[in-house]
Design a protein around this motif. Sequence first.
Motif, PDB file in Angstrom:
ATOM      1  N   GLY A 183    -100.213  39.486  56.678  1.00 21.45           N
ATOM      2  CA  GLY A 183    -101.080  37.915  56.971  1.00 21.45           C
ATOM      3  C   GLY A 183    -100.857  37.243  55.919  1.00 21.45           C
ATOM      4  O   GLY A 183     -99.866  37.341  55.054  1.00 21.45           O
ATOM      5  N   GLU A 184    -101.319  35.935  55.866  1.00 15.56           N
ATOM      6  CA  GLU A 184    -101.395  34.917  54.827  1.00 15.56           C
ATOM      7  C   GLU A 184    -101.857  35.389  53.568  1.00 15.56           C
ATOM      8  O   GLU A 184    -103.085  35.916  53.419  1.00 15.56           O
ATOM      9  N   SER A 185    -101.011  35.335  52.451  1.00 17.67           N
ATOM     10  CA  SER A 185    -101.517  35.534  51.254  1.00 17.67           C
ATOM     11  C   SER A 185    -102.508  34.631  50.624  1.00 17.67           C
ATOM     12  O   SER A 185    -102.326  33.518  50.547  1.00 17.67           O
ATOM     13  N   VAL A 186    -103.124  35.229  49.723  1.00 14.41           N
ATOM     14  CA  VAL A 186    -104.439  34.393  49.111  1.00 14.41           C
ATOM     15  C   VAL A 186    -104.051  34.398  47.903  1.00 14.41           C
ATOM     16  O   VAL A 186    -104.398  35.631  47.168  1.00 14.41           O
ATOM     17  N   ARG A 187    -104.296  33.465  46.943  1.00 17.97           N
ATOM     18  CA  ARG A 187    -104.236  33.584  45.300  1.00 17.97           C
ATOM     19  C   ARG A 187    -105.361  32.555  44.938  1.00 17.97           C
ATOM     20  O   ARG A 187    -105.251  31.390  44.604  1.00 17.97           O
ATOM     21  N   PRO A 188    -106.602  32.896  44.892  1.00 18.81           N
ATOM     22  CA  PRO A 188    -107.549  32.159  44.452  1.00 18.81           C
ATOM     23  C   PRO A 188    -107.613  31.959  43.050  1.00 18.81           C
ATOM     24  O   PRO A 188    -107.279  32.602  42.292  1.00 18.81           O
ATOM     25  N   GLY A 189    -107.627  30.468  42.466  1.00 20.56           N
ATOM     26  CA  GLY A 189    -107.492  30.161  41.122  1.00 20.56           C
ATOM     27  C   GLY A 189    -109.059  29.823  40.482  1.00 20.56           C
ATOM     28  O   GLY A 189    -109.477  28.924  41.296  1.00 20.56           O
ATOM     29  N   PRO A 190    -109.616  30.061  39.690  1.00 21.01           N
ATOM     30  CA  PRO A 190    -110.590  29.969  39.013  1.00 21.01           C
ATOM     31  C   PRO A 190    -110.734  28.425  38.286  1.00 21.01           C
ATOM     32  O   PRO A 190    -109.646  28.244  37.673  1.00 21.01           O
ATOM     33  N   GLY A 191    -111.425  27.760  38.721  1.00 14.71           N
ATOM     34  CA  GLY A 191    -111.625  26.182  38.411  1.00 14.71           C
ATOM     35  C   GLY A 191    -112.715  25.997  37.317  1.00 14.71           C
ATOM     36  O   GLY A 191    -113.812  26.716  37.461  1.00 14.71           O
ATOM     37  N   VAL A 192    -112.524  25.102  36.394  1.00 14.82           N
ATOM     38  CA  VAL A 192    -113.292  24.864  35.252  1.00 14.82           C
ATOM     39  C   VAL A 192    -113.594  23.414  35.254  1.00 14.82           C
ATOM     40  O   VAL A 192    -112.735  22.481  35.447  1.00 14.82           O
TER      41      VAL A 192
ATOM     42  N   HIS B  88    -103.823  38.251  46.695  1.00 17.28           N
ATOM     43  CA  HIS B  88    -104.359  39.072  47.753  1.00 17.28           C
ATOM     44  C   HIS B  88    -103.423  39.108  48.970  1.00 17.28           C
ATOM     45  O   HIS B  88    -103.166  38.026  49.403  1.00 17.28           O
ATOM     46  N   ILE B  89    -103.071  40.154  49.453  1.00 18.04           N
ATOM     47  CA  ILE B  89    -102.167  40.417  50.725  1.00 18.04           C
ATOM     48  C   ILE B  89    -102.788  41.261  51.607  1.00 18.04           C
ATOM     49  O   ILE B  89    -103.131  42.446  51.209  1.00 18.04           O
ATOM     50  N   THR B  90    -102.788  41.070  53.047  1.00 15.05           N
ATOM     51  CA  THR B  90    -103.176  41.974  53.931  1.00 15.05           C
ATOM     52  C   THR B  90    -102.067  42.167  54.952  1.00 15.05           C
ATOM     53  O   THR B  90    -101.241  41.350  55.305  1.00 15.05           O
ATOM     54  N   VAL B  91    -101.758  43.595  55.443  1.00 18.70           N
ATOM     55  CA  VAL B  91    -100.977  43.765  56.431  1.00 18.70           C
ATOM     56  C   VAL B  91    -101.528  44.682  57.213  1.00 18.70           C
ATOM     57  O   VAL B  91    -102.467  45.360  57.144  1.00 18.70           O
ATOM     58  N   SER B  92    -100.894  44.457  58.445  1.00 18.48           N
ATOM     59  CA  SER B  92    -101.464  45.383  59.942  1.00 18.48           C
ATOM     60  C   SER B  92    -100.314  46.164  60.097  1.00 18.48           C
ATOM     61  O   SER B  92     -99.116  45.599  60.468  1.00 18.48           O
TER      62      SER B  92
ATOM     63  N   ASN C  72    -105.016  46.463  52.767  1.00 14.62           N
ATOM     64  CA  ASN C  72    -105.040  45.205  51.736  1.00 14.62           C
ATOM     65  C   ASN C  72    -104.654  45.854  50.146  1.00 14.62           C
ATOM     66  O   ASN C  72    -104.868  46.749  49.793  1.00 14.62           O
ATOM     67  N   GLY C  73    -104.149  44.652  49.657  1.00 16.28           N
ATOM     68  CA  GLY C  73    -103.526  44.850  48.304  1.00 16.28           C
ATOM     69  C   GLY C  73    -103.870  43.675  47.441  1.00 16.28           C
ATOM     70  O   GLY C  73    -103.923  42.567  48.032  1.00 16.28           O
ATOM     71  N   HIS C  74    -104.027  44.015  46.221  1.00 18.22           N
ATOM     72  CA  HIS C  74    -104.180  42.660  45.196  1.00 18.22           C
ATOM     73  C   HIS C  74    -103.349  43.029  43.810  1.00 18.22           C
ATOM     74  O   HIS C  74    -103.347  44.429  43.640  1.00 18.22           O
ATOM     75  N   ALA C  75    -102.914  42.048  43.062  1.00 17.73           N
ATOM     76  CA  ALA C  75    -102.217  42.098  41.854  1.00 17.73           C
ATOM     77  C   ALA C  75    -102.848  41.127  41.056  1.00 17.73           C
ATOM     78  O   ALA C  75    -103.137  40.059  41.413  1.00 17.73           O
ATOM     79  N   ALA C  76    -102.960  41.399  39.589  1.00 17.30           N
ATOM     80  CA  ALA C  76    -103.585  40.340  38.729  1.00 17.30           C
ATOM     81  C   ALA C  76    -102.763  40.128  37.580  1.00 17.30           C
ATOM     82  O   ALA C  76    -101.791  40.880  37.245  1.00 17.30           O
ATOM     83  N   ALA C  77    -102.760  38.888  37.061  1.00 17.97           N
ATOM     84  CA  ALA C  77    -101.800  38.583  35.979  1.00 17.97           C
ATOM     85  C   ALA C  77    -102.655  37.316  35.062  1.00 17.97           C
ATOM     86  O   ALA C  77    -103.328  36.550  35.673  1.00 17.97           O
ATOM     87  N   ALA C  78    -102.136  37.370  34.052  1.00 21.75           N
ATOM     88  CA  ALA C  78    -102.604  35.942  32.897  1.00 21.75           C
ATOM     89  C   ALA C  78    -101.882  34.842  33.383  1.00 21.75           C
ATOM     90  O   ALA C  78    -100.693  34.937  33.533  1.00 21.75           O
ATOM     91  N   PRO C  79    -102.735  33.764  33.593  1.00 21.97           N
ATOM     92  CA  PRO C  79    -101.999  32.719  34.185  1.00 21.97           C
ATOM     93  C   PRO C  79    -101.114  32.146  32.903  1.00 21.97           C
ATOM     94  O   PRO C  79    -101.412  32.393  31.793  1.00 21.97           O
ATOM     95  N   ASP C  80    -100.116  31.316  33.351  1.00 19.14           N
ATOM     96  CA  ASP C  80     -99.126  30.575  32.494  1.00 19.14           C
ATOM     97  C   ASP C  80     -98.866  29.281  32.678  1.00 19.14           C
ATOM     98  O   ASP C  80     -98.323  28.553  32.285  1.00 19.14           O
ATOM     99  N   LEU C  81     -99.946  28.684  33.612  1.00 18.17           N
ATOM    100  CA  LEU C  81     -99.945  27.086  33.896  1.00 18.17           C
ATOM    101  C   LEU C  81    -101.367  26.731  34.324  1.00 18.17           C
ATOM    102  O   LEU C  81    -102.213  27.286  34.629  1.00 18.17           O
ATOM    103  N   ALA C  82    -101.797  25.465  33.338  1.00 14.45           N
ATOM    104  CA  ALA C  82    -102.931  24.787  33.771  1.00 14.45           C
ATOM    105  C   ALA C  82    -102.672  23.290  34.397  1.00 14.45           C
ATOM    106  O   ALA C  82    -101.649  22.947  34.261  1.00 14.45           O
ATOM    107  N   ILE C  83    -103.667  23.063  35.708  1.00 12.12           N
ATOM    108  CA  ILE C  83    -103.356  21.857  36.116  1.00 12.12           C
ATOM    109  C   ILE C  83    -104.575  21.305  36.050  1.00 12.12           C
ATOM    110  O   ILE C  83    -105.645  21.602  36.516  1.00 12.12           O
TER     111      ILE C  83
END
Length: 256
Positions: A216-225, A246-250, A59-70
């Motif tokens: 596996g399929e990567s997951v990028r949860p985005g916090p909503g407000v 988040h990425i998972t490998v086997s 299991n691996g994850h990486a974080a960064a500051a967002p640069d886009l708001a939708i």
Amino acid sequence: MTIRRPSAARTARLLAATAVLGGLLVGTAAPALAAAPERTALRKAARAEAPVTVTVTGNGHAAAAPDLAILSVGVEAARKTAKEAMAAQNTAAEALLDVLRKQGIADRDIRTDSLSLFPVSTQTSEGESKVTGYQAGQSFSVKVRDIDRTGQVIGAVNDATGDAGRINGVVFDVADPSALRVRAREAAYKDAHDKAAQHARLSGHRLGRLVSLSEGESVRPGPGVTPALAADEPSVPLAPGEIEEHITVSAVYELI
């Protein structure tokens, strides 16, 4: 009783045929008998050479500051007739689009997500449902690439659309997630490798070659407000936080 004995020539022919048939039987049986031990030995060798493997999940994850708001914004209007409701919705939608363009939002970053028109019913004293009007609405997805101006854009939309405006929410993201995904993948691979090495050590083996690897399929949860806005609020304070990938490998490793 007369007993006839076979002639010498006939006896010779019978003996010759028997010898030929016996040779054929012996000739066909011998290879089969010789091959049986050989196949058994091959099966034993294959079982002995089957590698010992370990399967792990990384299991691996990486974080960064967002640069886009939708933003999810929209307008709604209720009137007595469907035509009037659509006309009022059109006026409010034009005001919304106009203010977005004035805020520097490009047309490519504005998309209609839904358009609706439906009757509004009320219940009479007799218990019957009666259509008393119509409600029309339209929702838009808006990308704000200058993330520091997100609150200002929301306030401008709210001010331009008035009671017809709807602010449904905002989600923060990264415009190009590829670099974030690379870092998460590297972390997942290292996690899988470290787990396999530990299993090898605990079982008295050494870690061998990598046999297979799948992602596996990567997951990028985005916090909503979903902000609550006052009608006269010029700008909305927001907290973008961080975006995580988040990425998972086997992985299957050989143990030697």
